[in-house]
Motif scaffolding. Structure first.
Motif, PDB file in Angstrom:
ATOM      1  N   LYS A  68      27.623 -14.040 -28.340  1.00  0.00           N
ATOM      2  CA  LYS A  68      29.005 -14.348 -27.945  1.00  0.00           C
ATOM      3  C   LYS A  68      29.198 -15.863 -28.014  1.00  0.00           C
ATOM      4  O   LYS A  68      28.297 -16.625 -27.651  1.00  0.00           O
ATOM      5  CB  LYS A  68      29.264 -13.826 -26.536  1.00  0.00           C
ATOM      6  CG  LYS A  68      29.364 -12.314 -26.498  1.00  0.00           C
ATOM      7  CD  LYS A  68      29.954 -11.833 -25.205  1.00  0.00           C
ATOM      8  CE  LYS A  68      30.053 -10.313 -25.226  1.00  0.00           C
ATOM      9  NZ  LYS A  68      29.544  -9.725 -23.993  1.00  0.00           N
ATOM     10  N   PRO A  69      30.341 -16.278 -28.496  1.00  0.00           N
ATOM     11  CA  PRO A  69      30.557 -17.738 -28.591  1.00  0.00           C
ATOM     12  C   PRO A  69      30.545 -18.393 -27.203  1.00  0.00           C
ATOM     13  O   PRO A  69      31.007 -17.798 -26.231  1.00  0.00           O
ATOM     14  CB  PRO A  69      31.935 -17.856 -29.262  1.00  0.00           C
ATOM     15  CG  PRO A  69      32.555 -16.511 -29.171  1.00  0.00           C
ATOM     16  CD  PRO A  69      31.491 -15.499 -28.923  1.00  0.00           C
ATOM     17  N   PHE A  70      29.947 -19.556 -27.145  1.00  0.00           N
ATOM     18  CA  PHE A  70      29.945 -20.309 -25.886  1.00  0.00           C
ATOM     19  C   PHE A  70      30.196 -21.788 -26.189  1.00  0.00           C
ATOM     20  O   PHE A  70      29.863 -22.264 -27.268  1.00  0.00           O
ATOM     21  CB  PHE A  70      28.638 -20.109 -25.105  1.00  0.00           C
ATOM     22  CG  PHE A  70      27.411 -20.601 -25.805  1.00  0.00           C
ATOM     23  CD1 PHE A  70      26.955 -21.905 -25.621  1.00  0.00           C
ATOM     24  CD2 PHE A  70      26.683 -19.764 -26.662  1.00  0.00           C
ATOM     25  CE1 PHE A  70      25.809 -22.356 -26.267  1.00  0.00           C
ATOM     26  CE2 PHE A  70      25.541 -20.210 -27.316  1.00  0.00           C
ATOM     27  CZ  PHE A  70      25.106 -21.512 -27.124  1.00  0.00           C
ATOM     28  N   ASN A  71      30.762 -22.448 -25.237  1.00  0.00           N
ATOM     29  CA  ASN A  71      31.088 -23.862 -25.411  1.00  0.00           C
ATOM     30  C   ASN A  71      29.854 -24.703 -25.088  1.00  0.00           C
ATOM     31  O   ASN A  71      29.430 -24.784 -23.939  1.00  0.00           O
ATOM     32  CB  ASN A  71      32.265 -24.233 -24.501  1.00  0.00           C
ATOM     33  CG  ASN A  71      32.794 -25.620 -24.796  1.00  0.00           C
ATOM     34  OD1 ASN A  71      32.073 -26.491 -25.297  1.00  0.00           O
ATOM     35  ND2 ASN A  71      34.071 -25.831 -24.480  1.00  0.00           N
ATOM     36  N   ALA A  72      29.276 -25.312 -26.107  1.00  0.00           N
ATOM     37  CA  ALA A  72      28.042 -26.099 -25.946  1.00  0.00           C
ATOM     38  C   ALA A  72      28.258 -27.325 -25.066  1.00  0.00           C
ATOM     39  O   ALA A  72      27.310 -27.853 -24.473  1.00  0.00           O
ATOM     40  CB  ALA A  72      27.518 -26.527 -27.307  1.00  0.00           C
ATOM     41  N   PHE A  73      29.535 -27.776 -24.933  1.00  0.00           N
ATOM     42  CA  PHE A  73      29.805 -28.958 -24.108  1.00  0.00           C
ATOM     43  C   PHE A  73      29.858 -28.617 -22.624  1.00  0.00           C
ATOM     44  O   PHE A  73      29.516 -29.436 -21.773  1.00  0.00           O
ATOM     45  CB  PHE A  73      31.126 -29.618 -24.547  1.00  0.00           C
ATOM     46  CG  PHE A  73      31.082 -30.145 -25.958  1.00  0.00           C
ATOM     47  CD1 PHE A  73      30.331 -31.273 -26.271  1.00  0.00           C
ATOM     48  CD2 PHE A  73      31.767 -29.499 -26.982  1.00  0.00           C
ATOM     49  CE1 PHE A  73      30.263 -31.756 -27.584  1.00  0.00           C
ATOM     50  CE2 PHE A  73      31.699 -29.962 -28.296  1.00  0.00           C
ATOM     51  CZ  PHE A  73      30.951 -31.091 -28.599  1.00  0.00           C
ATOM     52  N   VAL A  74      30.280 -27.371 -22.339  1.00  0.00           N
ATOM     53  CA  VAL A  74      30.428 -26.939 -20.941  1.00  0.00           C
ATOM     54  C   VAL A  74      29.117 -26.339 -20.421  1.00  0.00           C
ATOM     55  O   VAL A  74      28.703 -26.599 -19.291  1.00  0.00           O
ATOM     56  CB  VAL A  74      31.589 -25.918 -20.808  1.00  0.00           C
ATOM     57  CG1 VAL A  74      31.740 -25.429 -19.380  1.00  0.00           C
ATOM     58  CG2 VAL A  74      32.888 -26.519 -21.320  1.00  0.00           C
ATOM     59  N   LYS A  75      28.486 -25.526 -21.253  1.00  0.00           N
ATOM     60  CA  LYS A  75      27.251 -24.838 -20.848  1.00  0.00           C
ATOM     61  C   LYS A  75      26.071 -25.813 -20.852  1.00  0.00           C
ATOM     62  O   LYS A  75      26.106 -26.830 -21.540  1.00  0.00           O
ATOM     63  CB  LYS A  75      26.955 -23.664 -21.803  1.00  0.00           C
ATOM     64  CG  LYS A  75      28.004 -22.565 -21.779  1.00  0.00           C
ATOM     65  CD  LYS A  75      28.003 -21.821 -20.475  1.00  0.00           C
ATOM     66  CE  LYS A  75      29.053 -20.706 -20.471  1.00  0.00           C
ATOM     67  NZ  LYS A  75      29.232 -20.120 -19.140  1.00  0.00           N
ATOM     68  N   PRO A  76      24.988 -25.448 -20.126  1.00  0.00           N
ATOM     69  CA  PRO A  76      23.798 -26.327 -20.108  1.00  0.00           C
ATOM     70  C   PRO A  76      23.229 -26.533 -21.516  1.00  0.00           C
ATOM     71  O   PRO A  76      23.357 -25.666 -22.382  1.00  0.00           O
ATOM     72  CB  PRO A  76      22.796 -25.571 -19.232  1.00  0.00           C
ATOM     73  CG  PRO A  76      23.604 -24.606 -18.444  1.00  0.00           C
ATOM     74  CD  PRO A  76      24.810 -24.282 -19.265  1.00  0.00           C
ATOM     75  N   ALA A  77      22.557 -27.634 -21.704  1.00  0.00           N
ATOM     76  CA  ALA A  77      22.012 -28.012 -23.018  1.00  0.00           C
ATOM     77  C   ALA A  77      20.963 -27.025 -23.516  1.00  0.00           C
ATOM     78  O   ALA A  77      20.781 -26.849 -24.720  1.00  0.00           O
ATOM     79  CB  ALA A  77      21.425 -29.416 -22.945  1.00  0.00           C
ATOM     80  N   TRP A  78      20.288 -26.364 -22.596  1.00  0.00           N
ATOM     81  CA  TRP A  78      19.188 -25.468 -22.999  1.00  0.00           C
ATOM     82  C   TRP A  78      19.667 -24.078 -23.430  1.00  0.00           C
ATOM     83  O   TRP A  78      18.867 -23.243 -23.817  1.00  0.00           O
ATOM     84  CB  TRP A  78      18.174 -25.346 -21.846  1.00  0.00           C
ATOM     85  CG  TRP A  78      18.746 -24.700 -20.613  1.00  0.00           C
ATOM     86  CD1 TRP A  78      19.408 -25.312 -19.616  1.00  0.00           C
ATOM     87  CD2 TRP A  78      18.726 -23.303 -20.300  1.00  0.00           C
ATOM     88  NE1 TRP A  78      19.829 -24.414 -18.681  1.00  0.00           N
ATOM     89  CE2 TRP A  78      19.401 -23.154 -19.084  1.00  0.00           C
ATOM     90  CE3 TRP A  78      18.213 -22.176 -20.928  1.00  0.00           C
ATOM     91  CZ2 TRP A  78      19.592 -21.929 -18.476  1.00  0.00           C
ATOM     92  CZ3 TRP A  78      18.384 -20.945 -20.311  1.00  0.00           C
ATOM     93  CH2 TRP A  78      19.068 -20.823 -19.099  1.00  0.00           C
ATOM     94  N   TYR A  79      21.006 -23.843 -23.383  1.00  0.00           N
ATOM     95  CA  TYR A  79      21.545 -22.531 -23.764  1.00  0.00           C
ATOM     96  C   TYR A  79      21.122 -22.110 -25.175  1.00  0.00           C
ATOM     97  O   TYR A  79      20.725 -20.973 -25.403  1.00  0.00           O
ATOM     98  CB  TYR A  79      23.081 -22.535 -23.652  1.00  0.00           C
ATOM     99  CG  TYR A  79      23.605 -21.688 -22.513  1.00  0.00           C
ATOM    100  CD1 TYR A  79      23.085 -21.830 -21.234  1.00  0.00           C
ATOM    101  CD2 TYR A  79      24.608 -20.752 -22.724  1.00  0.00           C
ATOM    102  CE1 TYR A  79      23.554 -21.062 -20.182  1.00  0.00           C
ATOM    103  CE2 TYR A  79      25.094 -19.975 -21.681  1.00  0.00           C
ATOM    104  CZ  TYR A  79      24.563 -20.138 -20.420  1.00  0.00           C
ATOM    105  OH  TYR A  79      25.028 -19.365 -19.396  1.00  0.00           O
ATOM    106  N   ALA A  80      21.227 -23.029 -26.135  1.00  0.00           N
ATOM    107  CA  ALA A  80      20.853 -22.722 -27.533  1.00  0.00           C
ATOM    108  C   ALA A  80      19.371 -22.365 -27.608  1.00  0.00           C
ATOM    109  O   ALA A  80      18.984 -21.432 -28.327  1.00  0.00           O
ATOM    110  CB  ALA A  80      21.163 -23.911 -28.430  1.00  0.00           C
ATOM    111  N   ASP A  81      18.544 -23.098 -26.846  1.00  0.00           N
ATOM    112  CA  ASP A  81      17.103 -22.782 -26.795  1.00  0.00           C
ATOM    113  C   ASP A  81      16.879 -21.420 -26.171  1.00  0.00           C
ATOM    114  O   ASP A  81      16.007 -20.657 -26.597  1.00  0.00           O
ATOM    115  CB  ASP A  81      16.345 -23.852 -25.978  1.00  0.00           C
ATOM    116  CG  ASP A  81      16.280 -25.183 -26.709  1.00  0.00           C
ATOM    117  OD1 ASP A  81      16.464 -25.178 -27.940  1.00  0.00           O
ATOM    118  OD2 ASP A  81      16.062 -26.215 -26.043  1.00  0.00           O
ATOM    119  N   GLY A  82      17.661 -21.124 -25.137  1.00  0.00           N
ATOM    120  CA  GLY A  82      17.563 -19.827 -24.451  1.00  0.00           C
ATOM    121  C   GLY A  82      17.806 -18.671 -25.404  1.00  0.00           C
ATOM    122  O   GLY A  82      17.097 -17.660 -25.391  1.00  0.00           O
ATOM    123  N   VAL A  83      18.809 -18.828 -26.275  1.00  0.00           N
ATOM    124  CA  VAL A  83      19.125 -17.805 -27.279  1.00  0.00           C
ATOM    125  C   VAL A  83      17.945 -17.633 -28.233  1.00  0.00           C
ATOM    126  O   VAL A  83      17.521 -16.513 -28.542  1.00  0.00           O
ATOM    127  CB  VAL A  83      20.429 -18.168 -28.050  1.00  0.00           C
ATOM    128  CG1 VAL A  83      20.598 -17.285 -29.278  1.00  0.00           C
ATOM    129  CG2 VAL A  83      21.637 -18.039 -27.143  1.00  0.00           C
TER     130      VAL A  83
END
Length: 203
Positions: free
Chosen positions: A104-119
């Motif tokens: 699901k699309p998420f805003n990389a500026f709002v969400k924590p920096a590690w979100y992409a790593d989490g995925v």
């Protein structure tokens, strides 16, 4: 399994053919059995290796445990798993192709920096788990086929080949006895005939 036969040349020929078929097939079946045994071991080992890799990965990311509470559930989902068929020792087995994810699309500026790593971490963990399951299923299919092949090897080796040999031996012995009896009876008839001729000449 009792082998049905008759005491004649036709049956003897048929028994000989059946014996040859089994004698020719046996080495191939034995090779298939040992190949399947090896492949079952390999597939189980691969499944266990992937599971231990999964365990290691889970421990490696253990330090992130507190952060997972911030992770949005349902952000990543598996939509499909591509499986294809791979022949191993003449047996169709599953092999893992591509795993399709829906992120699901998420805003990389709002969400924590590690979100992409989490995925990326969740993708890696799910791939290890799914691949391990595929290898486990492959091992199950191969083991089932190995058992069937072992049964056939045992049937040929312990039952049918000795059974056909025994049937051939019995038919041959019977036919030899018949021939000997026939020779003996014709000899008796011949001797009797000669005796009768001798007796009639003396009169």
């Amino acid at each position: 399994m009792a082998i049905k036969f008759q005491y004649n040349k036709t049956s003897l020929t048929e028994m000989g053919k059946q014996l040859k078929v089994r004698q020719r097939a046996l080495p191939t079946l034995q090779n298939k059995e040992s190949a399947l045994r090896l492949e079952v071991r390999k597939a189980k080992a691969d499944s266990e290796r992937l599971l231990s890799e999964l365990e290691e990965a889970l421990q490696r990311y253990d330090y992130l445990a507190a952060l997972w509470n911030e992770f949005e559930p349902g952000l990543i989902a598996i939509t499909d798993v591509d499986l294809y068929t791979k022949k191993v020792a003449g047996v169709k087995t599953p092999a893992l192709g591509e795993i399709h994810y829906e992120i699901k699309p998420f805003n990389a500026f709002v969400k924590p920096a590690w979100y992409a790593d989490g995925v990326a971490i969740l993708k890696e963990l799910s791939r290890l788990g799914i691949e391990s399951e595929v290898y486990l299923e492959k091992a199950r299919i191969l083991d089932y086929q190995r058992k069937k092949t072992t049964q056939k090897v045992n049937l040929y080796e312990k039952v049918q080949i000795p059974g056909y040999r025994e049937a051939i031996r019995k038919i041959k012995r019977y036919m030899e006895d018949e021939e000997n009896l026939s020779k003996a009876s014709s000899k008796i008839v011949k001797n009797r005939h000669a005796e009768e001729e001798e007796a009639s000449e003396q009169v």
